[in-house]
Design a protein around this motif. Structure first.
Motif, PDB file in Angstrom:
ATOM      1  N   LEU A  50      35.896  36.754  77.862  1.00 36.17           N
ATOM      2  CA  LEU A  50      35.219  37.710  76.981  1.00 36.17           C
ATOM      3  C   LEU A  50      33.767  37.918  77.391  1.00 36.17           C
ATOM      4  O   LEU A  50      33.248  39.048  77.349  1.00 36.17           O
ATOM      5  CB  LEU A  50      35.303  37.223  75.538  1.00 36.17           C
ATOM      6  CG  LEU A  50      36.697  37.342  74.898  1.00 36.17           C
ATOM      7  CD1 LEU A  50      36.780  36.495  73.632  1.00 36.17           C
ATOM      8  CD2 LEU A  50      37.015  38.804  74.582  1.00 36.17           C
ATOM      9  N   TRP A  51      33.089  36.840  77.799  1.00 34.62           N
ATOM     10  CA  TRP A  51      31.700  36.963  78.271  1.00 34.62           C
ATOM     11  C   TRP A  51      31.636  37.866  79.497  1.00 34.62           C
ATOM     12  O   TRP A  51      30.749  38.730  79.608  1.00 34.62           O
ATOM     13  CB  TRP A  51      31.134  35.589  78.599  1.00 34.62           C
ATOM     14  CG  TRP A  51      29.781  35.633  79.241  1.00 34.62           C
ATOM     15  CD1 TRP A  51      28.582  35.822  78.625  1.00 34.62           C
ATOM     16  CD2 TRP A  51      29.502  35.521  80.647  1.00 34.62           C
ATOM     17  NE1 TRP A  51      27.564  35.830  79.547  1.00 34.62           N
ATOM     18  CE2 TRP A  51      28.089  35.646  80.792  1.00 34.62           C
ATOM     19  CE3 TRP A  51      30.287  35.314  81.773  1.00 34.62           C
ATOM     20  CZ2 TRP A  51      27.484  35.583  82.037  1.00 34.62           C
ATOM     21  CZ3 TRP A  51      29.676  35.256  83.017  1.00 34.62           C
ATOM     22  CH2 TRP A  51      28.285  35.385  83.134  1.00 34.62           C
ATOM     23  N   LEU A  52      32.585  37.696  80.435  1.00 36.00           N
ATOM     24  CA  LEU A  52      32.615  38.534  81.631  1.00 36.00           C
ATOM     25  C   LEU A  52      32.835  40.000  81.264  1.00 36.00           C
ATOM     26  O   LEU A  52      32.171  40.899  81.810  1.00 36.00           O
ATOM     27  CB  LEU A  52      33.723  38.062  82.583  1.00 36.00           C
ATOM     28  CG  LEU A  52      33.429  36.789  83.376  1.00 36.00           C
ATOM     29  CD1 LEU A  52      34.681  36.325  84.112  1.00 36.00           C
ATOM     30  CD2 LEU A  52      32.291  37.039  84.376  1.00 36.00           C
ATOM     31  N   LEU A  53      33.766  40.251  80.337  1.00 39.16           N
ATOM     32  CA  LEU A  53      34.039  41.630  79.927  1.00 39.16           C
ATOM     33  C   LEU A  53      32.795  42.282  79.320  1.00 39.16           C
ATOM     34  O   LEU A  53      32.464  43.427  79.639  1.00 39.16           O
ATOM     35  CB  LEU A  53      35.190  41.658  78.922  1.00 39.16           C
ATOM     36  CG  LEU A  53      36.588  41.375  79.466  1.00 39.16           C
ATOM     37  CD1 LEU A  53      37.588  41.262  78.318  1.00 39.16           C
ATOM     38  CD2 LEU A  53      37.020  42.466  80.436  1.00 39.16           C
ATOM     39  N   ARG A  57      30.121  45.260  81.001  1.00 44.53           N
ATOM     40  CA  ARG A  57      29.825  46.502  80.282  1.00 44.53           C
ATOM     41  C   ARG A  57      28.329  46.648  79.977  1.00 44.53           C
ATOM     42  O   ARG A  57      27.913  47.585  79.298  1.00 44.53           O
ATOM     43  CB  ARG A  57      30.616  46.551  78.974  1.00 44.53           C
ATOM     44  CG  ARG A  57      32.114  46.644  79.171  1.00 44.53           C
ATOM     45  CD  ARG A  57      32.835  46.508  77.843  1.00 44.53           C
ATOM     46  NE  ARG A  57      34.279  46.536  77.998  1.00 44.53           N
ATOM     47  CZ  ARG A  57      35.147  46.342  77.010  1.00 44.53           C
ATOM     48  NH1 ARG A  57      34.691  46.104  75.785  1.00 44.53           N
ATOM     49  NH2 ARG A  57      36.440  46.379  77.229  1.00 44.53           N
ATOM     50  N   GLY A  58      27.542  45.684  80.458  1.00 47.05           N
ATOM     51  CA  GLY A  58      26.098  45.757  80.277  1.00 47.05           C
ATOM     52  C   GLY A  58      25.601  45.214  78.960  1.00 47.05           C
ATOM     53  O   GLY A  58      24.466  45.517  78.557  1.00 47.05           O
ATOM     54  N   GLY A  59      26.399  44.394  78.286  1.00 51.31           N
ATOM     55  CA  GLY A  59      25.990  43.839  76.998  1.00 51.31           C
ATOM     56  C   GLY A  59      25.642  42.375  77.094  1.00 51.31           C
ATOM     57  O   GLY A  59      25.847  41.726  78.122  1.00 51.31           O
ATOM     58  N   GLY A  60      25.125  41.835  76.007  1.00 50.40           N
ATOM     59  CA  GLY A  60      24.816  40.417  75.918  1.00 50.40           C
ATOM     60  C   GLY A  60      25.679  39.776  74.852  1.00 50.40           C
ATOM     61  O   GLY A  60      25.532  40.080  73.665  1.00 50.40           O
ATOM     62  N   GLY A 175      30.774  36.400  71.420  1.00 49.05           N
ATOM     63  CA  GLY A 175      29.728  35.525  70.897  1.00 49.05           C
ATOM     64  C   GLY A 175      30.292  34.398  70.064  1.00 49.05           C
ATOM     65  O   GLY A 175      29.824  33.247  70.141  1.00 49.05           O
ATOM     66  N   ASN A 176      31.316  34.680  69.281  1.00 50.73           N
ATOM     67  CA  ASN A 176      31.929  33.633  68.460  1.00 50.73           C
ATOM     68  C   ASN A 176      32.674  32.614  69.320  1.00 50.73           C
ATOM     69  O   ASN A 176      32.632  31.406  69.044  1.00 50.73           O
ATOM     70  CB  ASN A 176      32.870  34.264  67.437  1.00 50.73           C
ATOM     71  CG  ASN A 176      32.117  35.023  66.358  1.00 50.73           C
ATOM     72  OD1 ASN A 176      30.989  34.684  66.018  1.00 50.73           O
ATOM     73  ND2 ASN A 176      32.725  36.066  65.825  1.00 50.73           N
ATOM     74  N   PHE A 177      33.362  33.074  70.357  1.00 53.12           N
ATOM     75  CA  PHE A 177      34.051  32.147  71.268  1.00 53.12           C
ATOM     76  C   PHE A 177      33.036  31.251  71.979  1.00 53.12           C
ATOM     77  O   PHE A 177      33.266  30.052  72.149  1.00 53.12           O
ATOM     78  CB  PHE A 177      34.874  32.926  72.296  1.00 53.12           C
ATOM     79  CG  PHE A 177      36.331  33.046  71.946  1.00 53.12           C
ATOM     80  CD1 PHE A 177      37.291  32.283  72.591  1.00 53.12           C
ATOM     81  CD2 PHE A 177      36.744  33.934  70.972  1.00 53.12           C
ATOM     82  CE1 PHE A 177      38.636  32.396  72.272  1.00 53.12           C
ATOM     83  CE2 PHE A 177      38.081  34.062  70.635  1.00 53.12           C
ATOM     84  CZ  PHE A 177      39.044  33.287  71.289  1.00 53.12           C
TER      85      PHE A 177
END
Length: 281
Positions: A50-53, A57-60, A175-177
């Motif tokens: 999920l962090w990679l996805l 996409r340019g998010g944090g 973020g929760n994971f």
């Protein structure tokens, strides 16, 4: 997005959600991995994907989510793993699904929502089905495992309620994971003396986290904007059915009369509740 594509994404998401139960049961029934290690590896691999996805996409990711939601996610994942030491895949998925839906519908009622008469009948039917499933008998699930799965379902219901209306659900889930993974690692360290790992069990745990959790949630959130709320809720009724079939095919789990009748009562009752919006009182 064309309807066939939305339908395909929805089908893949339901298969992924069912796959979580089948993979967990496979790991804890046929390999030496312990539930704490399974939980840790599942959350770590899910967080990574999920962090990679989100990053691509340019998010944090860590700027989204919250610790209370992460705690609910961790409680769900841990209860889920411990329950599947003794529960068949289909039985576990049915208990989980019932607890999630009862938690969410019950919260709505407490907050002032009112059920129509058919919805009240559906809720009663679902609760009677759950009671029938748990009554003592040769085909009843072990009570401690059943209670563990019901607790996992309540935790997932709370997690789902907290995440309603999120503007970027994939980033929030990431973020929760990321927050839940350290909690699982701490649990594994606390139970280090009972740790047990093997390559097959680790593979199942990683697949559960990376594919059926991480990618599964991302696919579901891609499909959701193209589904009506009633359709999105109702289509999830397929998950326990798919899981039961998967358990029968892959684990040779029996399709008992109690399970079939209870499934019809629980899923049919919840379908009645979800059939139309809840009327405001």
């Amino acid at each position: 997005m064309q309807l066939p594509k939305a339908t395909l994404l929805t089908a893949l998401a339901m298969l992924a959600f069912a796959g979580n139960s089948v993979l967990c049961r496979l790991a804890l029934d046929t390999t030496a991995i312990d539930p704490a290690s399974f939980t840790s590896l599942r959350l770590i691999s899910g967080a990574t994907v999920l962090w990679l996805l989100v990053t691509l996409r340019g998010g944090g990711a860590f700027s989204h989510g919250s610790w209370p939601s992460a705690l609910a996610l961790f409680a769900y994942a841990a209860g889920f793993s411990w329950a599947y030491i003794h529960l068949d895949a289909g039985m576990g998925a049915l208990l989980l699904f019932a607890a999630v839906q009862v938690t969410m519908i019950g919260t709505g009622i407490v907050r002032g929502e009112r059920l129509t008469l058919p919805q009240q009948a559906g809720m009663t039917l679902a609760l009677l089905g759950l009671i029938a499933l748990l009554l003592p008998g040769s085909s009843a699930p072990p009570l401690p495992a059943a209670l563990s799965m019901l607790a996992a379902g309540i935790a997932w219901g709370i997690y789902s309620l907290r995440g309603r209306g999120a503007s970027n659900p994939t980033a929030v889930t990431a973020g929760n994971f990321l927050r839940a993974a350290p909690l699982a690692i701490l649990l594994s360290l606390a139970l280090l003396q009972s740790q047990s790992l093997d390559s097959q069990g680790v593979l199942y745990a990683l697949a559960s986290g990376a594919v059926t959790s991480g990618l599964g949630y991302a696919i579901w959130y891609a499909a959701l904007p193209h589904l009506r709320a009633s359709v999105a809720a109702t289509v999830q009724l397929s998950v326990p059915v798919i899981t039961t079939l998967g358990g029968a095919l892959l684990l040779a789990e029996p399709l008992t009369l109690r399970l079939l009748l209870a499934s019809a009562m629980i899923l049919g009752g919840i379908a009645l509740v979800l059939r139309k919006p809840v009327a405001k009182g």
